[in-house]
Motif scaffolding. Structure first.
Motif, PDB file in Angstrom:
ATOM      1  N   TYR A 288      42.458  33.202  14.348  1.00 19.98           N
ATOM      2  CA  TYR A 288      43.222  34.247  15.020  1.00 19.98           C
ATOM      3  C   TYR A 288      44.715  33.928  15.044  1.00 19.98           C
ATOM      4  O   TYR A 288      45.542  34.836  14.928  1.00 19.98           O
ATOM      5  CB  TYR A 288      42.696  34.452  16.443  1.00 19.98           C
TER       6      TYR A 288
ATOM      7  N   ASN B  97      47.517  36.487  13.900  1.00 21.97           N
ATOM      8  CA  ASN B  97      48.460  36.987  14.898  1.00 21.97           C
ATOM      9  C   ASN B  97      49.911  36.862  14.443  1.00 21.97           C
ATOM     10  O   ASN B  97      50.783  37.584  14.937  1.00 21.97           O
ATOM     11  CB  ASN B  97      48.258  36.246  16.221  1.00 21.97           C
TER      12      ASN B  97
ATOM     13  N   ARG C 153      38.624  40.156  14.145  1.00 27.30           N
ATOM     14  CA  ARG C 153      39.848  39.442  14.540  1.00 27.30           C
ATOM     15  C   ARG C 153      41.093  40.229  14.141  1.00 27.30           C
ATOM     16  O   ARG C 153      42.066  40.302  14.892  1.00 27.30           O
ATOM     17  CB  ARG C 153      39.878  38.063  13.894  1.00 27.30           C
TER      18      ARG C 153
END
Length: 64
Positions: free
Chosen positions: A3, A7, A52
């Protein structure tokens, strides 16, 4: 893919990555149905990556 890696990407990059992963999932499902796929854990990993990516996209949209 983790993640934290996802991100860091922009929304445009995430959309492209999502499209790529969904195509990959379709191909893996097709191979599974035609008995060409032996490693079913790839399906699970791809589905989790898609989740995700969608989570990161929603978080970025809400932050704007």
């Amino acid at each position: 893919m983790k993640y934290t890696e996802i991100n860091e990407k922009s929304i445009q990059e995430l959309q492209e990555l999502l499209k790529e992963k969904e195509t990959s999932l379709f191909e893996l499902n097709l191979k599974l149905r035609t008995m060409q796929q032996t490693n079913t854990s790839e399906l699970k990993a791809t589905r989790k990556d898609i989740a995700r990516i969608k989570t990161a996209m929603n978080a970025k949209r809400r932050a704007e």
